[in-house]
Design an enzyme around this catalytic site. Structure first.
Site, mmCIF file in Angstrom:
data_model
loop_
_atom_site.group_PDB
_atom_site.id
_atom_site.type_symbol
_atom_site.label_atom_id
_atom_site.label_comp_id
_atom_site.label_asym_id
_atom_site.label_seq_id
_atom_site.Cartn_x
_atom_site.Cartn_y
_atom_site.Cartn_z
ATOM 1 N N PRO A 119 0.807 -1.226 0.000
ATOM 2 C CA PRO A 119 0.000 0.000 0.000
ATOM 3 C C PRO A 119 0.839 1.275 0.000
ATOM 4 C CG PRO A 119 -0.088 -1.064 2.150
ATOM 5 C CD PRO A 119 0.581 -2.014 1.223
ATOM 6 N N GLU A 150 2.081 -8.047 9.343
ATOM 7 C CA GLU A 150 2.320 -6.622 9.587
ATOM 8 C C GLU A 150 3.076 -5.954 8.444
ATOM 9 O OE1 GLU A 150 2.008 -3.039 11.559
ATOM 10 O OE2 GLU A 150 1.006 -4.965 11.882
ATOM 11 N N ARG A 205 -3.841 -8.338 -20.414
ATOM 12 C CA ARG A 205 -4.797 -7.952 -21.454
ATOM 13 C C ARG A 205 -4.167 -7.032 -22.503
ATOM 14 N NH1 ARG A 205 -7.493 -3.269 -21.083
ATOM 15 N NH2 ARG A 205 -9.450 -4.201 -21.786
ATOM 16 N N ASP A 228 -9.653 2.259 -24.163
ATOM 17 C CA ASP A 228 -10.049 2.052 -22.774
ATOM 18 C C ASP A 228 -9.892 3.342 -21.983
ATOM 19 O OD1 ASP A 228 -10.592 -0.589 -23.144
ATOM 20 O OD2 ASP A 228 -8.718 -1.331 -22.319
#
Length: 244
Positions: free
Chosen positions: A89, A116, A154, A169
């Site tokens: 993150p 963690e 893709r 897209d």
């Protein structure tokens, strides 16, 4: 392309990688995907892959040894150095541009964490990229690895039915994609725009460009910052402003 996933939960990938476009891409041999359990590389007789953090604190930290050994085993004979991606993150936000850049690589290794966090030496000395799929925390990196894999695969040649399928897209052009319609032309009184039924391809393309710009202006105006506009696009933007 080769993609290796290093994880504690390889069973999580079975359904995703065995379905839809990812399954077809492997059948076409556009990509080879391998999922490896890094617990198998633990030097501990109990198969441990984590330990308590130095300095104290809550949670457990993934130890460097199993992950280093797993990645080095996967990449040791590679002729070209692979990109090693840490699902984290704290990492760089995944964007279409990032997916396009990764799709140019021959070999990707994706590391999925749990608990963690990672021993910092993994981050500093093993990986080439840290990737985040959003500003939130997941239980582990597996879901993020699936998202990254799908966004990259893709884009590989021959994977989608038409090579131009991904070109328009959302985000590929820097704008959100225009609206789409299909049959029937009139559904419960809700009609398809006349221009799309006209057969005039130049007018259709113009309508799509305008609606792409309109949708971006209304939903993601931040994407418009710093762009240069044609006179036609400037006129459309003035129209959108007046219609607000």
């Amino acid at each position: 392309m080769k993609i290796d996933i290093v994880t504690l939960f390889p069973e999580m990938f079975t359904g995703v990688f065995g379905s839809s476009i990812l399954k077809k891409a492997q059948e076409k041999e556009a990509v080879s995907i391998r999922v490896v359990n890094f617990r198998e590389y633990s030097a501990s007789k109990h198969g441990s892959v984590d330990d308590y953090p130095y300095g104290g604190g809550a949670g457990m930290v993934l130890a460097p040894q199993p992950i280093f050994d797993a990645v080095e085993q996967l990449t040791g004979t590679a002729e070209t150095k692979p990109r090693v991606l840490l699902m984290c993150p704290q990492g760089e936000r995944l964007t279409q541009r990032k997916a396009e850049a990764l799709a140019e690589e021959e070999h990707l290794v994706l590391i999925c964490g749990h608990y963690e966090g990672y021993d910092e030496r993994i981050r500093e000395h093993l990986v080439t990229d840290e990737i985040s799929i959003g500003d939130y925390v997941l239980t582990g990196g597996e879901l993020a690895a699936m998202v990254v894999t799908d966004s990259v695969v893709r884009l590989l040649p021959g994977v989608l039915g038409k090579e131009e399928s991904h070109v328009q897209d959302s985000f590929s052009t820097g704008l959100l994609e225009h609206p789409h319609y299909t049959r029937p032309a009139d559904f419960r009184g809700m009609k398809v725009p006349d221009v799309l039924l006209s057969g005039n391809h130049a007018k259709i393309e113009e309508w799509r460009r305008k609606e792409s710009l309109r949708r971006t202006y209304m939903r993601r105006a931040d994407l418009l910052e710093g762009r240069e506009w044609s006179k036609q696009e400037q006129q459309w933007l003035r129209e959108f402003e007046e219609d607000k």
